[in-house]
Design a protein around this motif. Sequence first.
Motif, mmCIF file in Angstrom:
data_model
loop_
_atom_site.group_PDB
_atom_site.id
_atom_site.type_symbol
_atom_site.label_atom_id
_atom_site.label_comp_id
_atom_site.label_asym_id
_atom_site.label_seq_id
_atom_site.Cartn_x
_atom_site.Cartn_y
_atom_site.Cartn_z
ATOM 1 N N LYS A 89 0.828 -1.199 0.000
ATOM 2 C CA LYS A 89 0.000 0.000 0.000
ATOM 3 C C LYS A 89 0.862 1.249 0.000
ATOM 4 C CE LYS A 89 -4.251 -1.863 1.809
ATOM 5 N NZ LYS A 89 -4.848 -2.410 3.027
ATOM 6 N N GLU A 90 1.975 1.150 0.739
ATOM 7 C CA GLU A 90 2.914 2.269 0.735
ATOM 8 C C GLU A 90 3.454 2.517 -0.662
ATOM 9 O OE1 GLU A 90 6.267 1.878 3.505
ATOM 10 O OE2 GLU A 90 4.697 1.498 5.010
ATOM 11 N N ARG A 91 3.721 1.414 -1.344
ATOM 12 C CA ARG A 91 4.268 1.537 -2.707
ATOM 13 C C ARG A 91 3.268 2.198 -3.645
ATOM 14 N NH1 ARG A 91 9.661 1.118 -2.644
ATOM 15 N NH2 ARG A 91 10.293 -0.689 -1.412
ATOM 16 N N ILE A 92 1.975 1.944 -3.419
ATOM 17 C CA ILE A 92 0.943 2.550 -4.265
ATOM 18 C C ILE A 92 0.971 4.065 -4.085
ATOM 19 C CG2 ILE A 92 -1.555 2.788 -4.613
ATOM 20 C CD1 ILE A 92 -1.820 -0.180 -3.960
ATOM 21 N N ALA A 93 1.035 4.494 -2.815
ATOM 22 C CA ALA A 93 1.073 5.935 -2.539
ATOM 23 C C ALA A 93 2.295 6.562 -3.181
ATOM 24 C CB ALA A 93 1.073 6.160 -1.031
ATOM 25 N N GLU A 94 3.422 5.858 -3.049
ATOM 26 C CA GLU A 94 4.683 6.345 -3.609
ATOM 27 C C GLU A 94 4.567 6.502 -5.124
ATOM 28 O OE1 GLU A 94 8.122 4.230 -1.687
ATOM 29 O OE2 GLU A 94 8.438 3.656 -3.794
ATOM 30 N N ALA A 95 4.001 5.475 -5.783
ATOM 31 C CA ALA A 95 3.898 5.495 -7.240
ATOM 32 C C ALA A 95 2.972 6.613 -7.698
ATOM 33 C CB ALA A 95 3.387 4.151 -7.742
ATOM 34 N N PHE A 120 3.325 -14.415 -3.268
ATOM 35 C CA PHE A 120 1.914 -14.799 -3.213
ATOM 36 C C PHE A 120 1.685 -16.177 -2.609
ATOM 37 C CE2 PHE A 120 -2.230 -15.879 -5.211
ATOM 38 C CZ PHE A 120 -2.946 -14.807 -4.728
ATOM 39 N N LYS A 121 2.550 -17.129 -2.996
ATOM 40 C CA LYS A 121 2.347 -18.508 -2.530
ATOM 41 C C LYS A 121 2.548 -18.650 -1.026
ATOM 42 C CE LYS A 121 7.039 -20.055 -3.939
ATOM 43 N NZ LYS A 121 7.591 -18.772 -4.370
ATOM 44 N N ASN A 122 3.319 -17.722 -0.429
ATOM 45 C CA ASN A 122 3.562 -17.805 1.021
ATOM 46 C C ASN A 122 2.500 -17.118 1.873
ATOM 47 O OD1 ASN A 122 6.006 -18.978 0.239
ATOM 48 N ND2 ASN A 122 7.018 -16.964 0.193
ATOM 49 N N ILE A 123 1.568 -16.441 1.190
ATOM 50 C CA ILE A 123 0.550 -15.695 1.929
ATOM 51 C C ILE A 123 -0.529 -16.650 2.418
ATOM 52 C CG2 ILE A 123 -1.266 -13.910 1.700
ATOM 53 C CD1 ILE A 123 1.463 -12.662 1.562
ATOM 54 N N LYS A 142 -5.054 -14.045 0.929
ATOM 55 C CA LYS A 142 -4.657 -14.074 -0.479
ATOM 56 C C LYS A 142 -5.438 -13.072 -1.331
ATOM 57 C CE LYS A 142 -2.315 -18.201 -2.076
ATOM 58 N NZ LYS A 142 -1.763 -18.847 -0.848
ATOM 59 N N LYS A 143 -6.748 -13.026 -1.050
ATOM 60 C CA LYS A 143 -7.610 -12.189 -1.890
ATOM 61 C C LYS A 143 -7.170 -10.717 -1.813
ATOM 62 C CE LYS A 143 -12.335 -10.890 -2.796
ATOM 63 N NZ LYS A 143 -13.595 -10.631 -2.118
ATOM 64 N N GLU A 144 -7.016 -10.222 -0.566
ATOM 65 C CA GLU A 144 -6.655 -8.824 -0.391
ATOM 66 C C GLU A 144 -5.279 -8.528 -0.964
ATOM 67 O OE1 GLU A 144 -6.263 -7.223 3.587
ATOM 68 O OE2 GLU A 144 -5.931 -5.264 2.609
ATOM 69 N N PHE A 145 -4.346 -9.448 -0.727
ATOM 70 C CA PHE A 145 -2.978 -9.265 -1.212
ATOM 71 C C PHE A 145 -2.964 -9.177 -2.738
ATOM 72 C CE2 PHE A 145 1.255 -10.696 -2.472
ATOM 73 C CZ PHE A 145 2.059 -9.896 -1.674
ATOM 74 N N GLY A 146 -3.718 -10.107 -3.358
ATOM 75 C CA GLY A 146 -3.793 -10.131 -4.824
ATOM 76 C C GLY A 146 -4.342 -8.825 -5.364
ATOM 77 N N GLN A 147 -5.423 -8.358 -4.732
ATOM 78 C CA GLN A 147 -6.030 -7.109 -5.205
ATOM 79 C C GLN A 147 -5.064 -5.940 -5.079
ATOM 80 O OE1 GLN A 147 -9.575 -7.023 -2.838
ATOM 81 N NE2 GLN A 147 -10.825 -7.987 -4.425
#
Length: 333
Positions: A1-7, A39-42, A47-52
């Motif tokens: 999420k931090e990366r999204i703000a940064e981008a 992803f596989k370690n989540i 998983k759903k939230e991470f993927g989104q």
Amino acid sequence: KERIAEAKSFTTNSLDEVEAFRIKYLGKKGLFNEFFAEFKNIPNEQKKEFGQTINKLKAVVQERIDALKTDLETVEEKGVYGDLTRPGDIVSLGSRHPISIVKNQIIDIFARIGFNVSEGPEIEDDWHNFTALNLPEYHPARDMQDTFFIQTDPDILLRTHTSSVQVRYMEANKPPIRTISPGRVFRNEAISARSHCFFHQVEGLYIDKDVSFADLKQTLQHFTTEMFGKSKIRLRPSYFPFTEPSAEVDVYWGLETETDYRMTKGTGWLEIMGCGMVDPNVLTNCGIDPKEYSGFAFGMGIDRIALLLHQISDIRLLSENDLRFLEQFKSAL
Ligand code: PHE
């Protein structure tokens, strides 16, 4: 999420940096692939939230890249930033309030003949509004101005005129004095098309050696000529506790005489102000020796003059903040 703000907040002027940005996030060894490998370690339920979230990151980065590229390519192509043929944004301009317009006109006229501007508090004490102005307690003339008192303290009130500012000015300054005091004043009067419980005044004060009634009259004639165009005035004997002698000033408002376009309606003589020679008691109260100095004072209502000059039919329009009314003054000074 931090990366999204940064981008989202990434910006640059260089296409090379846009490319570096792309590689950092979306390149083979970029952040997106790194997260994807995680992803596989989540745990399943996350998983759903991470993927989104990582998909959102990819979309945001792609959007930024596209937007920056479009901008920078436009600059390159056209040699300018953006498209100059696009219509501009509409800036909606405000307008001055008619009270301010008229007040500024009055101030300008007196400033040109050496008057400065003084101001004082709207909440006054009895001394500055009444007693110093030769209106001691129980003086019947106090009833001339229906006063609003603050709660139960009879010593604190809403000023009924800006003569209170003149008292303050005389207390703080030595003659020669040439000052005008614009401001809001309050009187406990029924509200109608013609009067309100608050309005605005400009009062003037001139104190020096050998100031005479002739000086007063000439100053007022000069003022009305500047304000209304070629105008006739008359002074009617009157009474104010703080001036002696006192007069009321009428200006002739009609088409039959040599008036100019500013006086549109033929309504005859109209009272526009009170004036007089400052009473010696007032000078003494304010620490000025009446044997050495004399002076004149005058006071006028701004609202009344604004109604006349702009042909406004109801004084209440001046305080209702109706944009349909206020916007009509855009072309005025
Ligand atoms: N203070 C007076 C009023 O408010 C106006 C005035 C001022 C009259 C100065 C004479 C001299 O009505």
